[in-house]
Write an enzyme that holds these catalytic residues in place. Structure first.
Site, PDB file in Angstrom:
ATOM      1  N   GLY A   1     -16.588 -58.040   1.026  1.00  0.00           N
ATOM      2  CA  GLY A   1     -16.623 -57.214  -0.175  1.00  0.00           C
ATOM      3  C   GLY A   1     -17.169 -57.919  -1.402  1.00  0.00           C
ATOM      4  O   GLY A   1     -17.414 -57.279  -2.420  1.00  0.00           O
TER       5      GLY A   1
ATOM      6  N   CYS B   1     -20.810 -26.189  11.345  1.00  0.00           N
ATOM      7  CA  CYS B   1     -22.264 -26.323  11.244  1.00  0.00           C
ATOM      8  C   CYS B   1     -22.942 -25.054  11.763  1.00  0.00           C
ATOM      9  O   CYS B   1     -22.607 -24.555  12.832  1.00  0.00           O
ATOM     10  CB  CYS B   1     -22.730 -27.531  12.057  1.00  0.00           C
TER      11      CYS B   1
ATOM     12  N   CYS C   1     -24.948 -26.184  15.224  1.00  0.00           N
ATOM     13  CA  CYS C   1     -24.316 -26.714  16.441  1.00  0.00           C
ATOM     14  C   CYS C   1     -22.823 -26.440  16.480  1.00  0.00           C
ATOM     15  O   CYS C   1     -22.140 -26.898  17.383  1.00  0.00           O
ATOM     16  CB  CYS C   1     -24.578 -28.213  16.566  1.00  0.00           C
TER      17      CYS C   1
ATOM     18  N   CYS D   1     -25.247 -29.899   9.869  1.00  0.00           N
ATOM     19  CA  CYS D   1     -24.917 -31.331   9.974  1.00  0.00           C
ATOM     20  C   CYS D   1     -25.952 -32.159   9.222  1.00  0.00           C
ATOM     21  O   CYS D   1     -27.155 -31.945   9.374  1.00  0.00           O
ATOM     22  CB  CYS D   1     -24.948 -31.798  11.423  1.00  0.00           C
TER      23      CYS D   1
ATOM     24  N   CYS E   1     -26.337 -33.625  15.555  1.00  0.00           N
ATOM     25  CA  CYS E   1     -26.514 -32.177  15.673  1.00  0.00           C
ATOM     26  C   CYS E   1     -27.413 -31.845  16.883  1.00  0.00           C
ATOM     27  O   CYS E   1     -27.089 -30.964  17.683  1.00  0.00           O
ATOM     28  CB  CYS E   1     -27.124 -31.642  14.384  1.00  0.00           C
TER      29      CYS E   1
END
Lengths: 200, 307
Positions: free
Chosen positions: B35, B244, B247, B269, B275
């Site tokens: 980080g 979605c 899909c 998506c 997808c």
């Protein structure tokens, strides 16, 4: 003259581009999975006597004119070899070193003598390559920390007993501290400053 | 070694070896301090800063003949930034490329994490526009360095609290700050906060490159990544009322697509590979026919349009 240099200097990586790439990826894996032992691919065409193949590969992959390297007594041949292949200067002291070599069995285990970084720039600390007899068969240490899912066991052979206390002290300094790479032959294991020693 | 064919006018991976060493040293220190932003000597690249040069330099320092590269831009493999970066690496490294998340060893991404969970051994490389999560609170780099050094993160909590005071909830939806390994507050890059939970304890290695800002940071595998929140206002992710439209996935991040000039729209998506994979397996969303009629999606036969 040319002849004598050629006979005294060992070669470096067989392929500087792809050799250093595979060594680096193994180093990346090793520091991402502390305590796990990896074996470096044999891309080394030669190394000075007394320097483990893994240490030679790591220095050729990471060291250059920007990174002073600290070497203990008795590594004169390595000093010449490294200067020729990498251009890395010799560090005048442990605190100036970006990379350092250390013998795990040496009683002088004091890691605080190296550069520990500073609070705003902890990345400036030394990376210390620890030369061991082997990376297994020693007294087992339980490790935990980033990169380790739960805990893992690490048992390098030929490590001075006081070394584990030094590593625990180094971890307590986080975010300061040195990062360690254990080597033996062509085997390596990473121990970044985040790794905690949970005991035997 | 069976080296792939790359453009011989360039070194393998475009960067010179000294630059690769410098980037590699920065990457190893970044992993050792999860980080924390490591400064690095970002190079000029053959595309403008702000177009993924940080991610490209990391990928160039990592990549080898054994790798398979996937590049995504906002989740999609087929948008301009992703296509041009993929072509760049095809040219300068000659390595194999893929659109399938599970086949890739290195995934360079702009602002999404793939829907399919990443596995140990994979590397996710993020393109980072602004690596400093505290920058909007404090413009001075010298000051933000000190704030990170001494873990002075009170201001960040105040910023989130001000959202709650004004809107009743934390209104930040992307670049939602995270605390890494319990120590450094880090920008997850402009990924939607939907993706934040995927970063926590991820088995894959996560690397972040900011080319213009000259910073590299990292999250090692199996590392704690917590989105900042409050006990009475716990962190939540976006959700949608419908699946979605292509899909029928109800577990993915959805983008809004405008379909006409009379207010028609659908939600699909953002991860195009996910997808397509679902559609190839027979999942049919309720507006798939409309999308095909508009040529928004091709008729999927498991093929790929990448040359």
């Amino acid at each position: 003259m040319t002849q004598s240099v050629a006979t005294h200097l060992a070669s470096g990586l067989a392929d500087p581009v792809f050799g250093s790439q595979t060594v680096f990826r193994t180093l990346l894996d090793a520091l991402s999975a502390p305590g796990k032992v990896f074996t470096l691919a044999d891309d080394l065409a030669g190394a000075p006597a007394g320097l483990p193949a893994a240490a030679a590969s790591i220095l050729l992959t990471l060291a250059d004119y920007e990174t002073p390297v600290w070497l203990p007594e008795g590594y004169d041949e390595t000093r010449r070899w490294l200067a020729f292949h990498s251009g890395a200067p010799v560090a005048s002291s442990k605190t100036n070193a970006k990379f350092a070599l250390m013998d795990a069995a040496s009683p002088d285990t004091h890691l605080g003598a190296f550069n520990l970084g500073e609070d705003r720039y902890p990345d400036t600390s030394t990376t210390v390559i620890i030369v061991c007899e082997a990376l297994s068969g020693g007294s087992p240490q339980t490790l935990r920390g980033p990169g380790i899912q739960t805990t893992t066991t690490f048992a390098p052979l030929g490590v001075h007993p006081s070394f584990w206390d030094e590593i625990a002290e180094n971890n307590a300094l986080f975010p300061l501290g040195v990062d360690l790479i254990f080597v033996a032959g062509s085997a390596i294991a990473g121990l970044p400053r985040t790794t905690q020693i949970a005991g035997a | 070694m069976n080296t792939p064919h790359h453009d011989p006018d360039y070194n393998f991976g475009y960067l010179d070896e000294q630059t690769k060493r410098m980037v590699r040293r920065a990457l190893l220190k970044a992993i050792a301090i999860p980080g924390y932003q490591v400064p690095f000597g970002s190079r000029e690249m053959p595309l403008a800063r702000g177009w993924g040069t940080g991610g490209i330099q990391i990928t160039a320092a990592l990549i080898g003949p054994a790798d398979t590269l996937k590049v995504i831009d906002q989740g999609a493999d087929d948008t301009t930034n992703a296509v041009s970066i993929r072509r760049f690496f095809e040219r300068v490294s000659g390595v194999a490329t893929t659109e399938l998340t599970e086949d890739a060893t290195i995934i360079q991404t702009r602002h999404r994490i793939p829907e399919k969970p990443l596995e140990a051994g994979q590397i996710l490389v993020y393109q980072v526009p602004q690596p400093e999560p505290l920058r909007k609170l404090e413009p001075s780099e010298a000051e933000t360095r000190k704030m990170h050094a001494w873990a002075e993160y009170g201001g960040m909590y105040v910023r989130l609290y001000e959202d709650i005071a004004r809107y009743g909830h934390v209104a930040t939806t992307y670049s939602y700050p995270v605390l890494v390994n319990g120590r450094y507050v880090m920008s997850p890059t402009p990924i939607p906060k939907f993706d934040n939970p995927k970063m926590d304890d991820m088995p894959a290695l996560q690397l972040f490159g900011a080319g213009r800002e000259k910073r590299i940071y990292a999250i090692p595998p199996y590392t704690s990544v917590k989105s900042l929140d409050f006990e009475d206002h716990p962190f939540t992710v976006q959700s949608w009322t419908e699946p979605c439209a292509l899909c029928a996935a109800n577990d993915s991040y959805l983008d809004e697509v405008i379909t006409d000039d009379r207010g028609g729209r659908m939600f699909v998506c953002s991860d195009s590979s996910y997808c397509e994979d679902r559609r190839a397996k027979g999942h049919v969303g309720k507006e798939l026919a409309t999308a095909e009629a508009l040529a928004y999606v091709g008729h999927v036969e498991g093929g790929s349009d990448v040359a």
